[in-house]
Design a protein around this motif. Structure first.
Motif, short mmCIF file in Angstrom:
data_model
loop_
_atom_site.label_atom_id
_atom_site.label_comp_id
_atom_site.label_asym_id
_atom_site.label_seq_id
_atom_site.Cartn_x
_atom_site.Cartn_y
_atom_site.Cartn_z
N LEU A 141 0.82 -1.21 0.00
CA LEU A 141 0.00 0.00 0.00
C LEU A 141 0.86 1.25 0.00
O LEU A 141 1.99 1.25 0.47
CB LEU A 141 -0.90 0.01 1.24
CG LEU A 141 -1.94 -1.09 1.32
CD1 LEU A 141 -2.62 -1.04 2.68
CD2 LEU A 141 -2.98 -0.93 0.23
N ASP A 142 0.26 2.31 -0.47
CA ASP A 142 0.89 3.62 -0.40
C ASP A 142 0.76 4.11 1.04
O ASP A 142 -0.35 4.35 1.54
CB ASP A 142 0.17 4.57 -1.37
CG ASP A 142 0.72 5.98 -1.34
OD1 ASP A 142 1.42 6.35 -0.37
OD2 ASP A 142 0.44 6.73 -2.29
N GLY A 143 1.88 4.22 1.73
CA GLY A 143 1.89 4.63 3.14
C GLY A 143 1.20 5.95 3.39
O GLY A 143 0.54 6.14 4.42
N GLY A 144 1.33 6.89 2.47
CA GLY A 144 0.68 8.20 2.62
C GLY A 144 -0.83 8.08 2.63
O GLY A 144 -1.52 8.73 3.43
N LYS A 145 -1.36 7.23 1.73
CA LYS A 145 -2.81 7.04 1.69
C LYS A 145 -3.32 6.36 2.95
O LYS A 145 -4.37 6.70 3.46
CB LYS A 145 -3.20 6.21 0.46
CG LYS A 145 -3.04 6.95 -0.84
CD LYS A 145 -3.46 6.08 -2.01
CE LYS A 145 -3.30 6.82 -3.33
NZ LYS A 145 -3.67 5.97 -4.47
N VAL A 146 -2.56 5.40 3.46
CA VAL A 146 -2.95 4.71 4.68
C VAL A 146 -2.95 5.70 5.85
O VAL A 146 -3.88 5.73 6.66
CB VAL A 146 -2.02 3.52 4.98
CG1 VAL A 146 -2.31 2.92 6.34
CG2 VAL A 146 -2.13 2.48 3.89
N LYS A 147 -1.94 6.54 5.93
CA LYS A 147 -1.85 7.53 7.00
C LYS A 147 -3.03 8.51 6.93
O LYS A 147 -3.65 8.82 7.95
CB LYS A 147 -0.52 8.28 6.91
CG LYS A 147 -0.31 9.27 8.03
CD LYS A 147 1.07 9.92 7.92
CE LYS A 147 1.26 10.92 9.05
NZ LYS A 147 2.56 11.57 8.97
N THR A 148 -3.35 8.96 5.74
CA THR A 148 -4.49 9.86 5.56
C THR A 148 -5.79 9.19 5.97
O THR A 148 -6.63 9.79 6.65
CB THR A 148 -4.58 10.32 4.09
OG1 THR A 148 -3.36 10.99 3.74
CG2 THR A 148 -5.76 11.24 3.87
N TYR A 149 -5.94 7.92 5.60
CA TYR A 149 -7.14 7.17 5.97
C TYR A 149 -7.27 7.08 7.48
O TYR A 149 -8.33 7.37 8.05
CB TYR A 149 -7.10 5.78 5.35
CG TYR A 149 -8.18 4.86 5.87
CD1 TYR A 149 -9.49 4.97 5.42
CD2 TYR A 149 -7.90 3.90 6.84
CE1 TYR A 149 -10.48 4.14 5.91
CE2 TYR A 149 -8.88 3.07 7.32
CZ TYR A 149 -10.17 3.19 6.86
OH TYR A 149 -11.15 2.38 7.34
N TYR A 150 -6.20 6.68 8.16
CA TYR A 150 -6.25 6.55 9.62
C TYR A 150 -6.48 7.89 10.30
O TYR A 150 -7.21 7.98 11.28
CB TYR A 150 -4.99 5.88 10.16
CG TYR A 150 -4.99 4.40 9.97
CD1 TYR A 150 -6.03 3.62 10.47
CD2 TYR A 150 -3.97 3.76 9.29
CE1 TYR A 150 -6.05 2.25 10.30
CE2 TYR A 150 -3.98 2.39 9.11
CZ TYR A 150 -5.03 1.64 9.62
OH TYR A 150 -5.04 0.29 9.46
#
Length: 124
Positions: free
Chosen positions: A92-101
């Motif tokens: 996964l794209d870490g930035g997208k995961v961080k934004t989601y969380y």
């Protein structure tokens, strides 16, 4: 807080005592621990009414039946293309995961109402 199980997640602060009791009951139903452990019902009864325990038992039994049925006939729980999606999503794209969380945390309620543990079959 009294620890009602011995596994790591049962000692976690992430679950309420009521949630831990539900997990304990699901394990009890699934693994049929009644022969080796006779204290589970009394422990769970501290957190749930008898009517709620019946509902927990029915839900656990339903999922156990479904899983055993699927396993016995060799039917996958998910279509292979869904499993493949999961395998691909490991990168996964870490930035997208961080934004989601971050979004999830921002919208997470501070408090949840406790369920009404009163037995609806009893008059007040």
């Amino acid at each position: 807080m009294e620890v009602i199980g011995t596994d790591g997640y049962m000692e976690s602060d992430l679950f309420t005592p009521r949630e831990k009791a539900a997990i304990l009951w699901a394990e009890h139903v699934t693994l049929n621990t009644a022969r080796s452990r006779d204290d589970v019902f009394e422990e769970v009864k501290k957190h749930f009414s008898e009517a709620e325990i019946v509902e927990l038992t029915m839900v656990s039994g339903l999922f156990n039946l479904f899983n055993r049925y699927m396993d016995s006939l060799g039917i996958p729980l998910e279509e292979q293309r869904e499993v493949d999606k999961i395998k691909k999503s490991l990168h996964l794209d870490g930035g997208k995961v961080k934004t989601y969380y971050k979004t999830m945390v921002e919208h997470w309620p501070d408090e949840y109402p406790e369920p009404d543990a009163q037995d609806p079959n009893k008059s007040a």
